[in-house]
Motif scaffolding. Structure first.
Motif, PDB file in Angstrom:
ATOM      1  N   ASP A  69      -6.809 -23.070  23.901  1.00 45.97           N
ATOM      2  CA  ASP A  69      -6.098 -21.948  23.282  1.00 45.97           C
ATOM      3  C   ASP A  69      -4.852 -21.566  24.065  1.00 45.97           C
ATOM      4  N   CYS A  70      -4.891 -21.792  25.374  1.00 51.93           N
ATOM      5  CA  CYS A  70      -3.773 -21.414  26.239  1.00 51.93           C
ATOM      6  C   CYS A  70      -2.629 -22.423  26.219  1.00 51.93           C
ATOM      7  N   ILE A  71      -2.705 -23.433  25.366  1.00 50.64           N
ATOM      8  CA  ILE A  71      -1.658 -24.457  25.362  1.00 50.64           C
ATOM      9  C   ILE A  71      -0.278 -23.843  25.101  1.00 50.64           C
ATOM     10  N   GLY A  72      -0.253 -22.707  24.460  1.00 51.37           N
ATOM     11  CA  GLY A  72       1.006 -22.010  24.212  1.00 51.37           C
ATOM     12  C   GLY A  72       1.682 -21.503  25.468  1.00 51.37           C
ATOM     13  N   ASP A  73       0.959 -21.525  26.595  1.00 47.80           N
ATOM     14  CA  ASP A  73       1.545 -21.136  27.879  1.00 47.80           C
ATOM     15  C   ASP A  73       2.447 -22.221  28.459  1.00 47.80           C
ATOM     16  N   LEU A  74       2.369 -23.426  27.898  1.00 46.77           N
ATOM     17  CA  LEU A  74       3.175 -24.554  28.403  1.00 46.77           C
ATOM     18  C   LEU A  74       4.558 -24.507  27.765  1.00 46.77           C
ATOM     19  N   THR A  75       5.318 -23.496  28.090  1.00 39.16           N
ATOM     20  CA  THR A  75       6.587 -23.229  27.391  1.00 39.16           C
ATOM     21  C   THR A  75       7.666 -24.277  27.633  1.00 39.16           C
ATOM     22  N   ALA A  76       7.499 -25.138  28.631  1.00 41.19           N
ATOM     23  CA  ALA A  76       8.471 -26.212  28.863  1.00 41.19           C
ATOM     24  C   ALA A  76       8.144 -27.459  28.043  1.00 41.19           C
ATOM     25  N   LEU A  77       6.992 -27.468  27.351  1.00 43.48           N
ATOM     26  CA  LEU A  77       6.532 -28.648  26.627  1.00 43.48           C
ATOM     27  C   LEU A  77       7.485 -29.009  25.492  1.00 43.48           C
ATOM     28  N   LYS A  78       7.968 -30.242  25.528  1.00 42.56           N
ATOM     29  CA  LYS A  78       8.876 -30.752  24.507  1.00 42.56           C
ATOM     30  C   LYS A  78       8.192 -31.765  23.597  1.00 42.56           C
ATOM     31  N   ILE A  79       7.271 -32.540  24.172  1.00 42.84           N
ATOM     32  CA  ILE A  79       6.607 -33.608  23.427  1.00 42.84           C
ATOM     33  C   ILE A  79       5.100 -33.462  23.579  1.00 42.84           C
ATOM     34  N   LEU A  80       4.401 -33.455  22.446  1.00 40.39           N
ATOM     35  CA  LEU A  80       2.940 -33.425  22.424  1.00 40.39           C
ATOM     36  C   LEU A  80       2.471 -34.490  21.450  1.00 40.39           C
ATOM     37  N   HIS A  81       1.804 -35.498  21.970  1.00 44.63           N
ATOM     38  CA  HIS A  81       1.208 -36.535  21.123  1.00 44.63           C
ATOM     39  C   HIS A  81      -0.303 -36.352  21.185  1.00 44.63           C
ATOM     40  N   ALA A  82      -0.903 -36.009  20.060  1.00 46.31           N
ATOM     41  CA  ALA A  82      -2.344 -35.742  20.030  1.00 46.31           C
ATOM     42  C   ALA A  82      -3.026 -36.400  18.830  1.00 46.31           C
ATOM     43  N   GLN A  83      -2.396 -37.399  18.257  1.00 52.80           N
ATOM     44  CA  GLN A  83      -2.989 -38.057  17.097  1.00 52.80           C
ATOM     45  C   GLN A  83      -4.208 -38.900  17.498  1.00 52.80           C
ATOM     46  N   GLU A  84      -4.985 -39.257  16.491  1.00 50.64           N
ATOM     47  CA  GLU A  84      -6.202 -40.061  16.652  1.00 50.64           C
ATOM     48  C   GLU A  84      -7.215 -39.405  17.580  1.00 50.64           C
ATOM     49  N   ASN A  85      -7.500 -38.150  17.282  1.00 52.88           N
ATOM     50  CA  ASN A  85      -8.544 -37.377  17.943  1.00 52.88           C
ATOM     51  C   ASN A  85      -9.446 -36.817  16.851  1.00 52.88           C
ATOM     52  N   ARG A  86     -10.273 -35.873  17.186  1.00 50.59           N
ATOM     53  CA  ARG A  86     -11.171 -35.241  16.220  1.00 50.59           C
ATOM     54  C   ARG A  86     -10.804 -33.770  16.030  1.00 50.59           C
ATOM     55  N   LEU A  87      -9.520 -33.491  16.046  1.00 47.21           N
ATOM     56  CA  LEU A  87      -9.037 -32.113  15.943  1.00 47.21           C
ATOM     57  C   LEU A  87      -9.217 -31.596  14.515  1.00 47.21           C
ATOM     58  N   ALA A  88      -9.945 -30.502  14.394  1.00 52.68           N
ATOM     59  CA  ALA A  88     -10.142 -29.880  13.087  1.00 52.68           C
ATOM     60  C   ALA A  88      -9.074 -28.833  12.817  1.00 52.68           C
ATOM     61  N   SER A  89      -8.535 -28.254  13.882  1.00 52.25           N
ATOM     62  CA  SER A  89      -7.481 -27.245  13.749  1.00 52.25           C
ATOM     63  C   SER A  89      -6.665 -27.226  15.033  1.00 52.25           C
ATOM     64  N   LEU A  90      -5.569 -26.495  14.979  1.00 51.24           N
ATOM     65  CA  LEU A  90      -4.688 -26.363  16.137  1.00 51.24           C
ATOM     66  C   LEU A  90      -4.630 -24.897  16.546  1.00 51.24           C
ATOM     67  N   PRO A  91      -4.503 -24.633  17.847  1.00 52.82           N
ATOM     68  CA  PRO A  91      -4.413 -23.238  18.289  1.00 52.82           C
ATOM     69  C   PRO A  91      -3.143 -22.567  17.776  1.00 52.82           C
ATOM     70  N   THR A  92      -3.251 -21.307  17.426  1.00 58.03           N
ATOM     71  CA  THR A  92      -2.080 -20.572  16.941  1.00 58.03           C
ATOM     72  C   THR A  92      -1.027 -20.432  18.033  1.00 58.03           C
ATOM     73  N   SER A  93      -1.450 -20.538  19.298  1.00 58.56           N
ATOM     74  CA  SER A  93      -0.495 -20.399  20.406  1.00 58.56           C
ATOM     75  C   SER A  93       0.539 -21.525  20.423  1.00 58.56           C
ATOM     76  N   LEU A  94       0.328 -22.586  19.638  1.00 59.59           N
ATOM     77  CA  LEU A  94       1.346 -23.638  19.555  1.00 59.59           C
ATOM     78  C   LEU A  94       2.679 -23.069  19.079  1.00 59.59           C
ATOM     79  N   GLY A  95       2.623 -21.984  18.354  1.00 52.61           N
ATOM     80  CA  GLY A  95       3.843 -21.331  17.887  1.00 52.61           C
ATOM     81  C   GLY A  95       4.713 -20.792  19.003  1.00 52.61           C
ATOM     82  N   ASN A  96       4.155 -20.658  20.199  1.00 58.65           N
ATOM     83  CA  ASN A  96       4.909 -20.181  21.373  1.00 58.65           C
ATOM     84  C   ASN A  96       5.742 -21.282  22.005  1.00 58.65           C
ATOM     85  N   LEU A  97       5.538 -22.511  21.571  1.00 58.36           N
ATOM     86  CA  LEU A  97       6.216 -23.660  22.211  1.00 58.36           C
ATOM     87  C   LEU A  97       7.549 -23.921  21.525  1.00 58.36           C
TER      88      LEU A  97
END
Length: 102
Positions: A69-97
């Motif tokens: 859930d805290c992934i939104g704290d990574l404010t310097a993050l430019k690239i996130l590759h997370a395909q081919e996992n079992r993700l059912a949803s994404l944290p709303t904090s992604l909007g902070n990136l």
């Protein structure tokens, strides 16, 4: 005697059949690139969110069910590759990136 790796900026531990990423990953505070794709990770430790300089995170081809859930704290993050996992949803904090390239 192993030299300290606290100042490492790039860590690639992909393709290693890793099941758990240790909490100590959060102590690599200078890390800019973390590549852990093609392992067997089911979750990422919350300490990952301490990596304030992280610009690229590659976690594809694991068994992740969710991103911290805290992934939104990574404010310097430019690239996130997370395909081919079992993700059912994404944290709303992604909007902070605001630097994230889509």
């Amino acid at each position: 005697n192993i030299p300290s790796i606290e100042h490492v900026e790039w860590l690639d531990i992909s393709n290693n059949d890793i099941h758990v990423l240790p909490d100590a990953i959060g102590s690599l505070t200078q890390l800019k690139i973390l590549s852990v794709y093609n392992n067997r990770l089911k979750e990422l430790p919350a300490t990952l969110c301490r990596l304030s300089h992280l610009e690229r995170l590659y976690v594809s081809k694991n068994q992740l069910r969710k991103l911290p859930d805290c992934i939104g704290d990574l404010t310097a993050l430019k690239i996130l590759h997370a395909q081919e996992n079992r993700l059912a949803s994404l944290p709303t904090s992604l909007g902070n990136l605001h630097a994230l390239e889509i």
